[in-house]
Design a protein around this motif. Structure first.
Motif, short mmCIF file in Angstrom:
data_model
loop_
_atom_site.label_atom_id
_atom_site.label_comp_id
_atom_site.label_asym_id
_atom_site.label_seq_id
_atom_site.Cartn_x
_atom_site.Cartn_y
_atom_site.Cartn_z
N ARG A 195 0.85 -1.18 0.00
CA ARG A 195 0.00 0.00 0.00
C ARG A 195 0.88 1.23 0.00
O ARG A 195 1.87 1.30 0.74
CB ARG A 195 -0.91 -0.01 1.24
CG ARG A 195 -1.80 1.22 1.37
CD ARG A 195 -2.70 1.11 2.61
NE ARG A 195 -1.91 1.07 3.83
CZ ARG A 195 -1.45 2.15 4.45
NH1 ARG A 195 -1.66 3.36 3.96
NH2 ARG A 195 -0.76 2.02 5.57
N ILE A 196 0.55 2.18 -0.87
CA ILE A 196 1.29 3.43 -0.93
C ILE A 196 0.88 4.28 0.26
O ILE A 196 -0.31 4.41 0.57
CB ILE A 196 1.03 4.18 -2.25
CG1 ILE A 196 1.33 3.27 -3.46
CG2 ILE A 196 1.87 5.44 -2.33
CD1 ILE A 196 2.76 2.80 -3.53
N GLU A 197 1.86 4.87 0.95
CA GLU A 197 1.57 5.67 2.13
C GLU A 197 0.65 6.84 1.76
O GLU A 197 0.86 7.54 0.77
CB GLU A 197 2.86 6.19 2.74
CG GLU A 197 2.64 6.88 4.09
CD GLU A 197 3.92 7.40 4.69
OE1 GLU A 197 4.16 7.18 5.87
OE2 GLU A 197 4.70 8.04 3.95
N GLY A 198 -0.39 7.03 2.55
CA GLY A 198 -1.35 8.09 2.30
C GLY A 198 -2.55 7.63 1.50
O GLY A 198 -3.50 8.39 1.31
N LYS A 199 -2.53 6.38 1.03
CA LYS A 199 -3.64 5.84 0.26
C LYS A 199 -4.15 4.56 0.93
O LYS A 199 -3.39 3.88 1.63
CB LYS A 199 -3.21 5.54 -1.18
CG LYS A 199 -2.78 6.80 -1.93
CD LYS A 199 -2.42 6.48 -3.38
CE LYS A 199 -2.01 7.73 -4.13
NZ LYS A 199 -1.65 7.45 -5.54
N LYS A 200 -5.41 4.24 0.69
CA LYS A 200 -6.04 3.09 1.35
C LYS A 200 -6.06 1.84 0.48
O LYS A 200 -6.25 0.75 0.98
CB LYS A 200 -7.48 3.43 1.76
CG LYS A 200 -7.56 4.54 2.80
CD LYS A 200 -9.01 4.79 3.19
CE LYS A 200 -9.11 5.87 4.26
NZ LYS A 200 -10.51 6.13 4.65
N LYS A 201 -5.93 2.00 -0.82
CA LYS A 201 -6.07 0.86 -1.72
C LYS A 201 -4.91 -0.11 -1.55
O LYS A 201 -3.75 0.29 -1.49
CB LYS A 201 -6.15 1.33 -3.17
CG LYS A 201 -6.48 0.22 -4.14
CD LYS A 201 -6.69 0.76 -5.54
CE LYS A 201 -7.05 -0.37 -6.51
NZ LYS A 201 -7.26 0.13 -7.89
N LEU A 202 -5.23 -1.41 -1.47
CA LEU A 202 -4.23 -2.46 -1.29
C LEU A 202 -4.00 -3.18 -2.61
O LEU A 202 -4.95 -3.58 -3.28
CB LEU A 202 -4.69 -3.45 -0.23
CG LEU A 202 -3.69 -4.51 0.23
CD1 LEU A 202 -2.51 -3.86 0.94
CD2 LEU A 202 -4.36 -5.54 1.13
N HIS A 203 -2.74 -3.33 -2.98
CA HIS A 203 -2.36 -3.99 -4.23
C HIS A 203 -1.66 -5.30 -3.91
O HIS A 203 -1.15 -5.50 -2.80
CB HIS A 203 -1.43 -3.09 -5.07
CG HIS A 203 -2.02 -1.74 -5.36
ND1 HIS A 203 -2.80 -1.48 -6.44
CD2 HIS A 203 -1.93 -0.56 -4.65
CE1 HIS A 203 -3.17 -0.20 -6.42
NE2 HIS A 203 -2.64 0.38 -5.34
N SER A 204 -1.63 -6.21 -4.88
CA SER A 204 -0.98 -7.50 -4.71
C SER A 204 -0.17 -7.80 -5.96
O SER A 204 -0.64 -7.56 -7.09
CB SER A 204 -2.01 -8.59 -4.46
OG SER A 204 -1.38 -9.84 -4.32
#
Length: 441
Positions: free
Chosen positions: A273-282
């Protein structure tokens, strides 16, 4: 006179109710005289008292003798049911009177002996429970005949029936009991009692049923113990079957698992997850890849500084740390999966350049103020020495009220004059206090 004129079509039977109380009780006689019309052993109609006229008696006899001729007045459904019950009671009394005491004793002894032989033939610890089941089926067959001795279907036993074949027909003792009460073979798979007769003598059947009830009552404790053992055997057989089935299913599952595709042991799943964002990637990576490979997949500018943080592994890696950036995911203990937070750039705080806890705490320390309440003239320095003038006995402390270090050092002329005037007033107040002290002395 009517019976004589009938030429043998009628038979008149007179019963003395004082001497034959069993018969009058079975017929529920309430008034005398009471006339019952009986045909083929069944009571069809009755009336109490003397006939009112000849026509009433004629209608009664026509309904009794002529087939299909109804009674006048007609017999209701409730009366028909009552006559059926009275017919059964009368038949029981008649059968009992025709069955001698010696014949009754011989039949009781024979039935009890056959039941004991049945237990011996079955054998085993559960033999008594099985014999009890067979005896109950025999009792049910006899009760049907006693309940309605005029019905031919109850007087016939089908040995091919599933329950009867399992609990009666397979044991010779049960067949002998049925034959003892009057049943005879009718073909290869049936027994019948009173074949071709309109009614059957139920006295021996009634005696045999009572004998079965007595035998069951005398052996109830042994039957209960045998029933428990049989239940335990059934339960053990069920558990064994379930265990065998479970073992078979386990073997099938193992075969299915062996047929499944093997999982790549070097596969590493990174959730970021990019800091400051909520979206989780895989993203799927190989265990030999490095964090630099991850940076390339994310297409991050090389000039940007990147920080990787994995809280579960207690790991913080910056892109400037070439040694850790060159290590593989397996060496960094991120296998087989890990969740990380990626910080791109310097972020909001540019003063903190190192990740150590001590450096972050030192940067957050509060700066010392440059002004106090005394320095801006809220109270004089001597005010702190007059704590005894307060009733509470409190002490005044000098507090900082400004954190601005860049504020000018020089005060305005007005502030300086005010400070001077305040100091003069304080000196005058001190002088007046000394004079008062001297006067008091």
């Amino acid at each position: 006179q009517i019976v004589i004129n009938a030429g043998g079509a009628l038979r008149l039977c007179k019963v003395n109710t004082d001497q034959q109380r069993q018969i009058s009780g079975a017929l529920e006689v309430k008034a005398l005289p009471t006339i019952f019309g009986v045909k083929d052993g069944k009571i069809l109609n009755s009336f109490q008292g003397m006939p009112r006229d000849e026509q009433m008696l004629r209608n009664f006899l026509m309904g009794l003798l002529v087939p299909g001729e109804p009674f006048k007045p007609p017999v209701t459904t409730e009366e028909k049911e009552n006559y059926r019950q009275l017919s059964t009671k009368l038949l029981k009394v008649a059968a009992a009177s025709s069955f001698s005491f010696s014949a009754r004793e011989r039949l009781q002894g024979r039935v009890a002996k056959l039941l004991d032989e049945l237990v011996a033939d079955i054998g085993g610890e559960t033999g008594m429970a099985v014999a009890d089941d067979s005896a109950r089926v025999l009792r049910s067959l006899m009760s049907n005949v006693i309940k309605d001795p005029f019905e031919e279907k109850f007087r016939r036993v089908n040995l091919a029936n599933k329950v009867i074949a399992e609990k009666v027909a397979k044991y010779s003792s049960c067949i002998s009991i049925l034959k003892s009460v009057g049943f005879v073979a009718d073909g290869e798979s049936a027994l019948v009692v009173g074949k071709g007769k309109r009614v059957v003598n139920i006295s021996p059947i009634n005696v045999a049923r009572d004998c079965i009830d007595k035998w069951v009552d005398q052996n109830r404790y042994n039957i209960a113990a045998s029933s428990r053992k049989r239940k335990d055997e059934v339960e053990r057989a069920r558990l064994a079957a379930e265990a065998e089935e479970a073992a078979k299913n386990q073997e099938d599952d193992e075969e299915d698992e062996s047929e499944e595709e093997e999982v790549d042991p070097n596969l590493c799943i990174i959730k970021y997850r990019i800091e400051g964002k909520k979206k989780l990637h895989s993203v799927e990576m190989d265990g030999g890849d490095t964090l630099a490979t991850l940076v390339e997949k994310l297409e991050i500018d090389d000039e940007e500084s990147v920080q990787f943080t994995c809280a579960a592994k207690r790991l913080i890696v910056k892109s400037t740390d070439e040694e850790k950036m060159s290590k593989t995911l397996k060496e960094l203990r991120l296998m087989p999966s890990a969740s990380i937070v990626i910080k791109i750039g310097e972020g909001k705080s540019s003063d903190v350049t190192k990740g150590s806890l001590a450096e972050r705490n030192s940067a957050k320390k509060k700066k010392t103020g440059s002004h106090s309440m005394h320095s801006i003239g809220l109270y004089s320095q001597n005010d702190g020495n007059k704590a005894e003038t307060f009733e509470s006995g409190g002490v005044l402390y000098d507090h900082d009220i400004s954190d601005d270090e860049d504020e000018g050092e020089d005060a305005t002329a007005e502030n300086l004059e005010e400070e001077d005037e305040q100091e003069e007033d304080d000196e005058n107040n001190d002088a007046s206090d000394e004079e008062v002290d001297q006067d008091d002395e």
